[in-house]
Structures are given as C-alpha cells and as structure tokens.
Design a protein around this motif. Structure first.
Motif, PDB file in Angstrom:
ATOM      1  N   GLN A  33      -8.993  99.886 -19.339  1.00 39.90           N
ATOM      2  CA  GLN A  33      -8.010  99.637 -18.282  1.00 39.90           C
ATOM      3  C   GLN A  33      -7.193 100.885 -17.947  1.00 39.90           C
ATOM      4  N   ASN A  37     -11.346 103.288 -14.760  1.00 38.43           N
ATOM      5  CA  ASN A  37     -11.574 101.975 -14.162  1.00 38.43           C
ATOM      6  C   ASN A  37     -10.966 101.896 -12.770  1.00 38.43           C
ATOM      7  N   GLU A  41     -13.189 101.266  -9.437  1.00 38.03           N
ATOM      8  CA  GLU A  41     -12.916 100.086  -8.617  1.00 38.03           C
ATOM      9  C   GLU A  41     -12.623 100.490  -7.170  1.00 38.03           C
ATOM     10  N   ALA A  55     -13.367  95.296 -12.008  1.00 36.47           N
ATOM     11  CA  ALA A  55     -14.366  95.658 -13.017  1.00 36.47           C
ATOM     12  C   ALA A  55     -14.284  94.688 -14.189  1.00 36.47           C
ATOM     13  N   ALA A 197     -21.922  96.145 -18.146  1.00 32.24           N
ATOM     14  CA  ALA A 197     -20.753  96.280 -17.277  1.00 32.24           C
ATOM     15  C   ALA A 197     -21.008  95.464 -16.019  1.00 32.24           C
ATOM     16  N   ARG A 233     -13.751  93.122 -19.941  1.00 29.06           N
ATOM     17  CA  ARG A 233     -13.240  94.379 -19.383  1.00 29.06           C
ATOM     18  C   ARG A 233     -14.300  95.473 -19.497  1.00 29.06           C
ATOM     19  N   MET A 234     -14.379  96.302 -18.498  1.00 28.60           N
ATOM     20  CA  MET A 234     -15.295  97.438 -18.497  1.00 28.60           C
ATOM     21  C   MET A 234     -14.677  98.591 -19.272  1.00 28.60           C
ATOM     22  N   GLU A 236     -13.794 102.446 -20.241  1.00 28.40           N
ATOM     23  CA  GLU A 236     -13.495 103.630 -19.439  1.00 28.40           C
ATOM     24  C   GLU A 236     -14.714 104.560 -19.346  1.00 28.40           C
ATOM     25  N   ALA A 239     -17.056 103.130 -16.761  1.00 31.28           N
ATOM     26  CA  ALA A 239     -16.494 103.326 -15.423  1.00 31.28           C
ATOM     27  C   ALA A 239     -16.680 104.762 -14.957  1.00 31.28           C
TER      28      ALA A 239
END
Length: 366
Positions: A33, A37, A41, A55, A197, A233-234, A236, A239
C-alpha cells in the motif's frame, strides 16, 4: 523445444528495468500500500480508460470483490442470479457462488467461442441482477447489443478481463465496457506480475471505495472496520514490475497478433479447425486455441516432437465435482469446445523459426 510460454525469455527482454523497479521498492522499505501501488493504479486506470483502479491480490479476489461490493451497496442480494458463460475458467463461477448468488450458464457460439449474446435475453428472469461476461482466450466477448440488453433490464455488466489486457471494442478497452471489471496479473498473462496480483477497474466511485475497504480487512481507517472484509492487497514489488510491463503491453500484443496472422495463414491441416478470425483490436491472443476431434492424439504427437501445448480447459465448470449438482446438465457447445481445444505456443517471445516448426508439425499430423 518450442515452449508454450517461456517466462525466462520474456523476463529477459526488460530485465534491467525490472531490477531498477524492484530496487526502488527495496530502497523505499515500504512493501504494501505504498507509492508503487498508487502509481500502478493511476497508470492502469488511465490505460484502461476508467476513473478508478483498485489493486488487489489476484484475479479471483477481484471478481469476488466486485460482487461483494455490490452486495454491500444493496444492489445484489443472496439468491440473485448472474448470467455467465458456460465456457469459462472456473474462477468466474466461483466468485458468484462464493457470494451466495446463482450462476445462470449461457452457451457460447462455436464460431466465436464466447457467450452467445443472442441467448442472454432469454436467460433473464425476475431474479437476474447482472451479467458477467468473459473475454476468454483474449477474444472480445462484448458487443453493443450486450450493453443495450443490460441497460434495458437494469442489469450490472461485469467483465472478467483475466485474459484480455489491451483488447478493444470500437476504441474502448476491455475493463471499461461495463460497470466494473476484474483483471488478473498471474505471471502467464499478457500483463503478468512476478506472482499473483489483480485489480478492479470501474467508473463507479462508490463501488471503488467499498472494494478498497473490503480488500483491506473491511477498513477505511486504521483499526476501524466498517465491513467484514478480507486481506487482498498487491505487493509493492508486483506493482512496480507491472508498471514497467504496462509500457510494453501494446507492443507485446502486436507481436502476438503477428504470430496469429502466421498461424491463420499457414495452418492448413484439414483435421485441425481454427476459431473464426476477428479484427486484431478485438483479440490480444492470450491463447491461440485450435480444435481437433483427435485432440489427445495431436497433443501427444506435438509433445513427441518438442512442441509444448496445454488444454484450456479439459473439464468444463458444470462437469466439475465441486458443482456435482450440475453434472447432469447438457451444454453441448461448451462440452465440444472442452473436448477438442488445444492451445499452441502463443506469446511475444516466439521466433520465426519456432513458429515455422509449430506449423510444420501441425500440418504433418495425420
């Protein structure tokens, strides 16, 4: 050997950029987060053409969270019906049943392999609240008639875009054609992470806000929980990697489309059927399915000669043990597809020599 998918070769194409992106995450010391990310996004929403991108951890979660979000908003309720293609990967249907909704399976067409839109309206009942369309194999599963049907009946149109990154309909990307869309970034996808993901795209700000909270334990404020949520949650790192890959997605899809042209032009074995060719904008060729009544023999022959293949998918959802209550149902077109489908090598790393070898082996099968 010609691999179905050579992730080592694909990764090597931009390895230095991945190293830099991953190093930036390590240097930041922030692994969930964070800025990576937020950046992905923003970039992915802009690419798809939606106001919001959330994400999440994987594609199945994305599907489940869309339906759960609509339930929290009072749009869907337990027992509501969602129209869905009979020919799809099981994740699409799992997301519906896991939310205590009822999947209504609609046959595809043999010509296009996607849900027969002409049969959607007859599947609508007083309990129908949405349609989940699936752009399977990378082929478009939408047309303006489907959009009109959903609008006229007040149905939410949801897209399963797990296999259609970059696919378009009249200049609009899949993921922006309906009310909300789920995306998978499993490593083998056209846009693949280095692990699991996913993401949800939508123009609906209220839905995006609810989904973001649901995916974070149900929390919009630290240690304050509005919903009975989940952890989705994806990372980092994923992402950051996906943001690098996104820059090359259209270029990679062009290479897939060029390979498809070669296959369509040169595969000539009368024992092998090819899906109807559609405009390149409407197909990003996540897979290149071929069909053969002697599919298992053909697969064994190709394996013997160093051509990797995979069946997508050997057992349709309604024949799976987990849905044993549906096992007696008959979906003949879906069953024919699953009995004859074989995916041949299709990705941006395949060389001309490898493509030639695939075609020669297919044409020599007797």
């Amino acid at each position: 050997m010609v691999k179905l998918l050579d992730l080592q070769k694909i990764t090597a194409m931009h390895r230095d950029e991945y190293d830099t992106a991953i190093r930036s995450v390590l240097d930041a010391g922030w692994f969930l987060q964070g800025n990576a990310n937020q950046q992905f996004e923003s970039d992915y929403a802009h690419y798809i053409g939606t106001r919001h991108c959330v994400a999440v951890a994987n594609g199945l979660d994305a599907l489940k969270l869309i339906i759960r979000g609509y339930k929290e908003l009072g749009v869907f309720h337990d027992g509501d019906e969602i129209i869905v293609p009979a020919n799809t990967y099981i994740a699409t249907i799992l997301a519906i049943t896991d939310n205590n909704l009822v999947p209504v399976l609609v046959e595809p067409t043999w010509e296009h392999l996607e849900m027969d839109i002409d049969k959607v309206e007859e599947a609508i009942t007083s309990k129908t609240r949405g349609v989940m369309t699936v752009h399977l194999y990378g082929r478009i599963a939408y047309n303006d008639k489907l959009g009109a049907i959903c609008r006229s009946h007040g149905l939410k149109l949801m897209e399963d875009c797990a296999q259609s990154h970059g696919c378009e309909w009249n200049g609009r990307k899949t993921g922006a054609l309906g009310d909300a869309a789920a995306h998978s970034f499993y490593p083998g996808k056209n846009l693949g992470a280095f692990g699991d993901a996913g993401a949800v795209t939508t123009d609906d700000e209220e839905l995006a806000t609810v989904i973001r909270a649901l995916a974070n334990y149900g929390s919009q404020k630290k240690y304050v929980f509005r919903y009975v949520g989940m952890n989705s949650r994806m990372s980092e790192i994923d992402a950051a990697v996906l943001d690098v890959k996104l820059k090359y997605l259209d270029e990679d899809n062009k290479k897939r489309q060029q390979l498809a042209v070669y296959y369509y032009t040169h595969i000539s074995n009368p024992l092998i059927a090819l899906p109807k060719r559609i405009a390149d904008d409407n197909n990003v060729y996540h897979q290149f399915p071929i069909f053969c009544e002697r599919r298992d023999e053909l697969q064994a022959y190709l394996t013997e000669h160093g051509i990797q293949t995979l069946i997508h998918y050997p057992i349709p959802p309604h024949k799976q043990e987990c849905y044993r209550q549906w096992n007696s149902r008959l979906y003949p077109i879906t069953e024919k597809i699953h009995a004859q489908e074989l995916s041949i090598p299709m990705n941006q790393s395949i060389t001309e020599d490898e493509a030639t070898e695939v075609v020669e082996r297919l044409n020599s099968f007797v």
